[in-house]
Design a protein around this motif. Structure first.
Motif, short mmCIF file in Angstrom:
data_model
loop_
_atom_site.label_atom_id
_atom_site.label_comp_id
_atom_site.label_asym_id
_atom_site.label_seq_id
_atom_site.Cartn_x
_atom_site.Cartn_y
_atom_site.Cartn_z
N PRO A 171 -5.62 8.97 11.73
CA PRO A 171 -6.69 8.14 12.28
C PRO A 171 -6.98 8.57 13.72
N PRO A 202 -7.12 -1.05 4.22
CA PRO A 202 -8.00 -2.21 4.00
C PRO A 202 -7.23 -3.44 3.50
N ASP A 253 -12.33 3.20 5.21
CA ASP A 253 -10.94 2.81 5.43
C ASP A 253 -10.04 3.93 4.93
N LEU A 254 -8.73 3.71 4.99
CA LEU A 254 -7.78 4.74 4.60
C LEU A 254 -7.93 5.10 3.12
N ASP A 255 -8.25 4.13 2.28
CA ASP A 255 -8.40 4.42 0.86
C ASP A 255 -9.48 5.48 0.64
N HIS A 313 0.84 -1.20 0.00
CA HIS A 313 0.00 0.00 0.00
C HIS A 313 0.88 1.25 0.00
N ARG A 328 -7.41 -5.95 1.17
CA ARG A 328 -8.19 -6.31 -0.03
C ARG A 328 -7.37 -6.06 -1.28
N TYR A 376 -11.34 9.83 10.87
CA TYR A 376 -10.03 10.43 10.60
C TYR A 376 -10.11 11.93 10.82
N ASN A 398 -3.89 0.69 12.72
CA ASN A 398 -4.38 1.96 13.24
C ASN A 398 -4.92 2.89 12.16
N ALA A 399 -4.31 2.86 10.99
CA ALA A 399 -4.72 3.80 9.94
C ALA A 399 -5.89 3.25 9.12
N GLY A 400 -6.27 2.01 9.38
CA GLY A 400 -7.40 1.46 8.64
C GLY A 400 -7.07 1.16 7.19
N MET A 443 -14.40 4.10 10.22
CA MET A 443 -13.30 4.71 10.99
C MET A 443 -13.36 6.23 10.88
#
Lengths: 424, 107
Positions: B103, A162, B80-82, A110, A164, B3, A158-160, B1
């Motif tokens: 986050p 994903p 999510d982060l994306d 990522h 996938r 942010y 922590n930053a999420g 989530m």
């Protein structure tokens, strides 16, 4: 320990580690737990397979064992209850999830993660290298590498980020990151020469498997196909790359009858199909260069003019002094040593390869071919002082000793740098 | 989530203080992403508070002088982060300043 059992465990490790870790991350959502449980499953195999025999389906045995470890661990934690429920529900469907490793690959690569962390995490989770092995490969201390791995997993959580395979609209920006990591993985394995580092050598095969998977998922991505072709061309020469003493044999001197023609043929077909899409990229061009080498039966028939032109294209795609140097070698072969020397002089003046042994080594070979022996000897000495490995030093010493031969000898063959050195 | 988007820029970014968000906020509210946020007065108007040995100590200006300063913030709720990156990249300030995506800790 029975050698057959040992071999079976080694084979299972190579084939199954990444797959099982990827699946356990998906079902538990916990990277550390997944890794630890797979590690424990392999420890259990070491203990039980010599006694009970190798199971019929080692991968299934290891997956089940790792999964049970995870269930045990989660049972002991209050927060594990919900996860356990999920795991029970997913237990059956997981067999039908062929892409867990791809999911893991995209998550490891990522772009919100630092590149060195991407590589380290891929090697740890997908390829199963130990922290110590990764630290050695990247010339950092083990504690520093351990910290890097802890931090990167922390950030994913922590930053999420994903877990996938990204949706279609994100793929154009995400694929190059994955390709870069896989190529690095491949060269890491390709550079491993001795039998002692079996896991590292297997990285090449692992990288090829992963790129195949990527190609199957993204048949419209010519760079993925190009990278697969490139890897197949390099890998086809594997058996001929080392002599009986374990020393590297240069491309020109390799016994071409030992090259894997089936793999070369597959690479040529793949590359043709990729190039027909009209969207060239660095891996397709690198594969085209490799194809120029591996598709001729005699080194003397190599089409150096074509190779020089391809390096010219590669320099535009990937500006790098090492690529420039490779172009100089190709030009030296195609248009004569004087033309190559002019390019080497220009590179020398730019100074970006200062301290790199390949620059004086290339200069030495070109001077030698021009009959300027004194200059060649001085350049060989400069290269020797900078050469990083014994193999390189032995090669240079041998070349230097050949300077004494009388004029009229067959033309001296310039050593082209190994194609995998382009990225160093 | 959840942010926190920290809208950052150097001093030249102050010229954009009254630009608004070019419809970004409207779209993000419609998507259910934007939970709140505001633009900030410049760091020169800040007061930094510290308590040391029960005494309240005040300093004029920001705690640290950095080239990149926070000019505003938003709280967004994303899958999510994306998605958070996609939302941040659509903010007009991303084209002249930068946006730090942090986050938010959940208890």
């Amino acid at each position: 320990m029975n050698a057959a059992v040992e071999a079976a465990i080694g084979e299972a490790f190579r084939l199954e580690w990444g797959r099982i870790v990827a699946t356990l991350i998906r079902v538990t959502g916990d990277w550390d737990l997944a890794e630890e449980c797979v590690q424990e499953a392999f420890a259990a195999a070491w203990e039980r397979w010599p006694r009970d025999g190798v199971p019929d389906r080692p991968g299934a045995w290891l997956t089940t064992t790792a999964r049970h470890r995870a269930i045990d661990r989660l049972r002991r934690e209050a927060v594990g209850a919900a996860k356990l429920q999920e795991m029970a529900e997913q237990a059956e469907e997981s067999r039908a999830e062929p892409d867990d490793r791809l999911r893991l690959m995209f998550t490891c690569c990522h772009p919100a993660l630092a590149v060195e962390s991407q590589v380290a995490l891929t090697l740890r989770t997908l390829a199963g290298l130990t922290t110590a092995e990764i630290a050695r490969a990247f010339l950092v201390g083990e504690p520093a590498m351990a910290k890097r791995l802890v931090r990167v997993k922390q950030k994913i959580r922590n930053a999420g980020i994903p877990y996938r395979v990204p949706p279609a609209h994100l793929l154009p920006e995400r694929v190059p990151a994955v390709l870069a990591v896989l190529y690095l993985l491949f060269t890491e394995g390709y550079a491993a020469t001795a039998g002692v580092d079996l896991v590292r050598q297997d990285l090449s095969a692992e990288a090829i498997r992963l790129v195949r998977m990527l190609v199957a998922l993204m048949p419209d991505e010519p760079e993925a196909v190009g990278l697969l072709a490139l890897m197949l061309f390099h890998d086809a020469r594997r058996a001929a790359r080392l002599d009986a003493a374990g020393d590297l044999v240069t491309l020109e001197e390799q016994d071409r009858s030992r090259w894997d023609t089936g793999q070369i043929g597959e690479g040529v077909d793949l590359l043709d199909a990729a190039l027909r899409r009209g969207r060239p990229g660095r891996y397709q061009v690198q594969a085209a260069i490799a194809a120029c080498h591996v598709t001729v039966a005699d080194a003397a028939d190599t089409d150096w003019a074509q190779i020089a032109a391809l390096y010219g294209q590669l320099v535009r795609l990937v500006p790098s002094p090492v690529v420039e140097l490779n172009r100089a070698v190709a030009v030296g072969m195609a248009a004569g040593p004087a033309a190559g020397l002019a390019l080497v002089d220009a590179l020398d003046a730019a100074g970006s390869l200062a301290g790199h042994h390949l620059l004086p080594a290339t200069r030495a070979d070109l001077l030698r071919r021009l009959g300027r022996h004194a200059g060649a000897a001085a350049a060989y000495r400069a290269a020797l002082a900078l050469a990083p490995t014994d193999t390189e030093r032995r090669y240079l010493t041998r070349r230097m000793s050949e300077l004494g031969c009388p004029p009229g000898d067959p033309p001296f063959v310039v050593r082209t740098t190994d194609p995998t050195e382009e990225d160093t | 989530m959840k942010y926190l988007l920290l809208i950052c820029g150097d001093e030249s970014a102050a010229a954009h203080a009254d630009d608004g968000c070019g419809g970004w906020d409207v779209e993000m509210v419609r998507r259910g992403v934007l939970q709140g946020g505001a633009g900030l007065h410049p760091p020169a108007d800040a007061t930094t508070v510290r308590v040391r040995e029960d005494a309240v100590l005040l300093t004029d200006g920001p705690f640290a002088e950095t080239r990149e300063q926070v000019g505003g913030f938003c709280i967004v709720e994303c899958a999510d982060l994306d998605e958070a990156v996609e939302v941040a990249s659509k903010h007009p300030a991303a084209t002249y300043g930068s946006i730090e995506v942090r986050p938010i800790r959940t208890p």
